[in-house]
Scaffold this motif. Sequence first.
Motif, PDB file in Angstrom:
ATOM      1  N   ILE A 108     -38.559   5.712   3.215  1.00 27.70           N
ATOM      2  CA  ILE A 108     -39.406   5.257   4.801  1.00 27.70           C
ATOM      3  C   ILE A 108     -38.935   5.462   5.940  1.00 27.70           C
ATOM      4  N   GLY A 109     -38.644   3.836   5.387  1.00 27.31           N
ATOM      5  CA  GLY A 109     -38.506   2.869   6.874  1.00 27.31           C
ATOM      6  C   GLY A 109     -37.086   3.747   7.595  1.00 27.31           C
ATOM      7  N   TRP A 110     -35.900   4.096   6.723  1.00 31.20           N
ATOM      8  CA  TRP A 110     -35.074   5.656   7.286  1.00 31.20           C
ATOM      9  C   TRP A 110     -35.782   6.316   8.889  1.00 31.20           C
ATOM     10  N   GLU A 111     -36.014   6.725   8.068  1.00 27.23           N
ATOM     11  CA  GLU A 111     -37.154   8.236   8.898  1.00 27.23           C
ATOM     12  C   GLU A 111     -37.911   7.710   9.698  1.00 27.23           C
ATOM     13  N   ALA A 112     -38.382   6.160   9.578  1.00 23.36           N
ATOM     14  CA  ALA A 112     -39.411   5.398  11.122  1.00 23.36           C
ATOM     15  C   ALA A 112     -37.924   5.996  11.840  1.00 23.36           C
ATOM     16  N   ALA A 113     -37.147   4.470  11.648  1.00 23.48           N
ATOM     17  CA  ALA A 113     -36.635   4.767  12.645  1.00 23.48           C
ATOM     18  C   ALA A 113     -35.898   5.790  13.195  1.00 23.48           C
ATOM     19  N   LEU A 118     -36.067   9.464  18.180  1.00 23.07           N
ATOM     20  CA  LEU A 118     -36.046  11.381  18.515  1.00 23.07           C
ATOM     21  C   LEU A 118     -37.318  11.169  19.555  1.00 23.07           C
ATOM     22  N   THR A 119     -38.676   9.651  19.157  1.00 19.44           N
ATOM     23  CA  THR A 119     -39.708   9.923  20.675  1.00 19.44           C
ATOM     24  C   THR A 119     -38.699   9.383  21.476  1.00 19.44           C
ATOM     25  N   TRP A 120     -37.797   8.302  21.269  1.00 20.27           N
ATOM     26  CA  TRP A 120     -37.210   7.689  22.555  1.00 20.27           C
ATOM     27  C   TRP A 120     -36.239   8.814  23.846  1.00 20.27           C
ATOM     28  N   VAL A 160     -45.856  13.205  22.380  1.00 21.27           N
ATOM     29  CA  VAL A 160     -45.036  12.881  21.272  1.00 21.27           C
ATOM     30  C   VAL A 160     -45.279  12.472  20.258  1.00 21.27           C
ATOM     31  N   ALA A 161     -45.382  10.840  20.538  1.00 24.08           N
ATOM     32  CA  ALA A 161     -45.623   9.388  20.134  1.00 24.08           C
ATOM     33  C   ALA A 161     -46.566   9.988  18.842  1.00 24.08           C
ATOM     34  N   CYS A 162     -47.342  10.466  19.078  1.00 25.86           N
ATOM     35  CA  CYS A 162     -48.900  11.228  18.581  1.00 25.86           C
ATOM     36  C   CYS A 162     -48.108  11.838  17.244  1.00 25.86           C
ATOM     37  N   VAL A 163     -47.707  13.479  17.953  1.00 30.07           N
ATOM     38  CA  VAL A 163     -46.780  13.806  16.871  1.00 30.07           C
ATOM     39  C   VAL A 163     -45.873  14.008  15.711  1.00 30.07           C
ATOM     40  N   LEU A 164     -45.334  12.295  16.199  1.00 31.62           N
ATOM     41  CA  LEU A 164     -44.473  12.301  15.458  1.00 31.62           C
ATOM     42  C   LEU A 164     -44.867  11.518  14.692  1.00 31.62           C
ATOM     43  N   ALA A 165     -45.472  10.085  15.187  1.00 30.17           N
ATOM     44  CA  ALA A 165     -46.099   9.331  14.490  1.00 30.17           C
ATOM     45  C   ALA A 165     -46.709   9.586  12.939  1.00 30.17           C
ATOM     46  N   ALA A 166     -47.653  11.328  13.427  1.00 30.41           N
ATOM     47  CA  ALA A 166     -48.481  12.167  12.407  1.00 30.41           C
ATOM     48  C   ALA A 166     -47.717  12.767  10.849  1.00 30.41           C
ATOM     49  N   TRP A 173     -44.828  11.626  10.451  1.00 31.84           N
ATOM     50  CA  TRP A 173     -43.746  10.649  10.021  1.00 31.84           C
ATOM     51  C   TRP A 173     -44.860   9.440   8.609  1.00 31.84           C
ATOM     52  N   VAL A 174     -46.713   9.777   9.016  1.00 31.33           N
ATOM     53  CA  VAL A 174     -47.706   9.321   7.946  1.00 31.33           C
ATOM     54  C   VAL A 174     -47.606  10.483   6.600  1.00 31.33           C
ATOM     55  N   ILE A 175     -47.307  11.426   7.353  1.00 32.32           N
ATOM     56  CA  ILE A 175     -47.208  13.131   6.588  1.00 32.32           C
ATOM     57  C   ILE A 175     -46.816  12.860   5.152  1.00 32.32           C
ATOM     58  N   GLY A 176     -45.168  12.827   5.928  1.00 27.49           N
ATOM     59  CA  GLY A 176     -43.805  12.316   4.947  1.00 27.49           C
ATOM     60  C   GLY A 176     -43.353  11.485   4.356  1.00 27.49           C
ATOM     61  N   ALA A 177     -44.846  10.180   4.760  1.00 22.81           N
ATOM     62  CA  ALA A 177     -44.079   8.487   3.595  1.00 22.81           C
ATOM     63  C   ALA A 177     -44.841   9.420   3.075  1.00 22.81           C
ATOM     64  N   TRP A 178     -46.008   9.795   3.311  1.00 25.72           N
ATOM     65  CA  TRP A 178     -47.444   9.866   1.771  1.00 25.72           C
ATOM     66  C   TRP A 178     -46.529  10.585   1.115  1.00 25.72           C
TER      67      TRP A 178
END
Length: 157
Positions: A19-24, A29-31, A47-53, A55-60
């Motif tokens: 999960i940490g690796w995916e966040a990084a 990718l966002t940057w 872009v930040a909100c879409v990629l954060a969403a 990540w949240v779905i993937g982490a869950w």
Amino acid sequence: MGSHWVRPYTPGTGRWIVIGWEAAALALLTWASIRQFDLIGHGVRAVACVLAAVWVIGAWRILEHGVYVSPDGVLIRGLVRSRRMRWRDVAGVHLQQKIHKVGRWELQKDLTVLIERHDGATVNTELWAQGVDFHARPKLFRAVYQEIRNRHQSARR
């Protein structure tokens, strides 16, 4: 089918590493997307909100990933889909040794838990001995396999 699903093992710490690796990776990718397309203001936020969403779905899904049992059956939660089977549809629970081949090289021999159905089909579980949950806990892998087999056998009685 039963609504009280229990995962017969605790997730390994490797999941948090993933999960940490995916966040990084998604932060990078966002940057890169913001820099590549010269985004400002609302574009950056979008872009930040879409990629954060994502990540949240993937982490869950990573946290929920695994094999669950109930008195009525087995539930296999993967990253993309989940599959439920009643115990009466399961013919057996087996260990299978997998060999990964790349070209002419054999990389690793792994044990995985396989569910055999009465119709002859086999269903791969998300359990493998060298996975993030069991890599450092090989005895737990065998205990989980035995627990699933015992649940299946007691349901058949």
